[in-house]
Design a protein around this motif. Sequence first.
Motif, short mmCIF file in Angstrom:
data_model
loop_
_atom_site.label_atom_id
_atom_site.label_comp_id
_atom_site.label_asym_id
_atom_site.label_seq_id
_atom_site.Cartn_x
_atom_site.Cartn_y
_atom_site.Cartn_z
N ASP A 141 0.96 -1.16 -0.21
CA ASP A 141 -0.15 -0.09 -0.03
C ASP A 141 0.86 1.28 0.08
OD1 ASP A 141 -2.18 1.74 0.17
OD2 ASP A 141 -2.13 1.25 2.43
N VAL A 142 0.50 2.15 -0.79
CA VAL A 142 1.22 3.50 -0.91
C VAL A 142 1.33 4.39 0.56
CG1 VAL A 142 1.54 5.68 -2.08
CG2 VAL A 142 1.32 3.41 -3.19
N ALA A 143 0.02 4.53 1.01
CA ALA A 143 -0.21 5.60 2.22
C ALA A 143 -0.56 4.76 3.43
CB ALA A 143 -1.60 6.44 1.88
N MET A 144 0.61 4.38 4.03
CA MET A 144 0.82 3.63 5.20
C MET A 144 1.44 4.46 6.37
SD MET A 144 1.87 -0.22 4.55
CE MET A 144 3.51 0.13 3.80
N PRO A 145 0.99 4.29 7.55
CA PRO A 145 1.63 5.09 8.81
C PRO A 145 3.15 4.54 8.71
CG PRO A 145 0.35 3.61 9.52
CD PRO A 145 0.07 3.39 8.12
N LYS A 195 13.53 9.79 11.52
CA LYS A 195 12.27 9.93 12.17
C LYS A 195 11.36 11.14 11.92
CE LYS A 195 12.11 7.82 16.18
NZ LYS A 195 12.41 7.32 17.58
N GLY A 196 12.17 12.16 11.90
CA GLY A 196 11.60 13.44 11.87
C GLY A 196 10.91 13.75 10.50
N TYR A 197 11.07 12.84 9.35
CA TYR A 197 10.28 12.69 8.04
C TYR A 197 8.96 12.42 8.45
CZ TYR A 197 8.73 10.66 3.70
OH TYR A 197 8.10 10.49 2.49
N LEU A 198 8.79 11.29 9.23
CA LEU A 198 7.31 10.97 9.69
C LEU A 198 6.61 12.01 10.39
CD1 LEU A 198 8.27 7.52 11.06
CD2 LEU A 198 7.48 7.89 8.60
N TYR A 199 7.24 12.46 11.19
CA TYR A 199 6.60 13.62 12.01
C TYR A 199 6.51 14.91 11.33
CZ TYR A 199 8.65 11.03 15.95
OH TYR A 199 8.86 10.13 16.96
N GLU A 241 1.35 12.11 20.28
CA GLU A 241 0.45 10.93 20.81
C GLU A 241 0.15 9.90 19.72
OE1 GLU A 241 -4.17 10.61 22.30
OE2 GLU A 241 -3.44 12.61 21.56
N LYS A 242 0.10 10.45 18.38
CA LYS A 242 0.11 9.23 17.51
C LYS A 242 1.35 8.29 17.13
CE LYS A 242 -0.99 8.75 12.50
NZ LYS A 242 -1.48 9.29 11.12
#
Length: 275
Positions: free
Chosen positions: A58-62, A172-176, A205-206
């Motif tokens: 899937d493309v849009a994953m967390p 990690k900052g990329y995700l945030y 929180e997420k």
Amino acid sequence: MADNRIRILIADNNPDLCQTLLEFFEQQSDMTVVAVATDGEATMEALENIPVDVVILDVAMPRLDGMAVLERLRELELPVKPRVIVLSALGNENIMHRLTSLGADYYIVKPIDLAVLAQRIRQFGRLPDDKPTASEVRPPAAAPSAAVKNTEWLDLRISELLHKIGVPPHMKGYLYLREAVRMVLDDDRLLAGGLTKRLYPMVAEKYQSSAGGVEAAIRNVLTAWWERGDRQFQDIKGNGFSGPKWNKIPTNSAMIAELADIIRFETAERNSRIS
């Protein structure tokens, strides 16, 4: 006796779809599901530890999106690289080209025709030395809802922007940063003095982090991006929009606001074409 079944990794953040795919694949005598992952980090962990022939991605994953997974997969030193079939609710040509350039073998638009998916898995899973063209897209049997398409388009476009301007996806900052932009698009009041009090805590929180950790991680990834020298927003906005002309590392809020503005502009244009 050797097990010659095609080993499949399902990577999708929709548990219902994962279950549907799992049940379908287990009914195929020549296929077996070796792992199911609902986010990008779990996908990478499975790829590093389990032999896989085909990844359904899937493309849009967390945590890590599909593009970041493909980038990391290229860096893994695996005996045999798995084939990758990408799933998406959108048939966006630019995104398709980006994904195939990162190593995707095939792109399927949701909703999925399971018979076609099985055919492609057999094709890719049994031809490891003959990599096929990855530009074909099967039209969906029924269009996803407008809300689903718009949500996935936003997630994909944010990821595409971050990749295009060169923000390191392994940090990690990329995700945030990606999540912060998404939240600001939902509520632009978060930028009005609310980063420390509202936005960072919401992202934290997420991802089970702290507000301070989120702020520092975004700052670190922007510093790394700046030091790489890939600082231009050329050809991103188009139609007379010029990119920011920063002469020093932008603040977290400046980068979040800039990316959100680009997405808003493109969303307005996209909606006007649709209407």
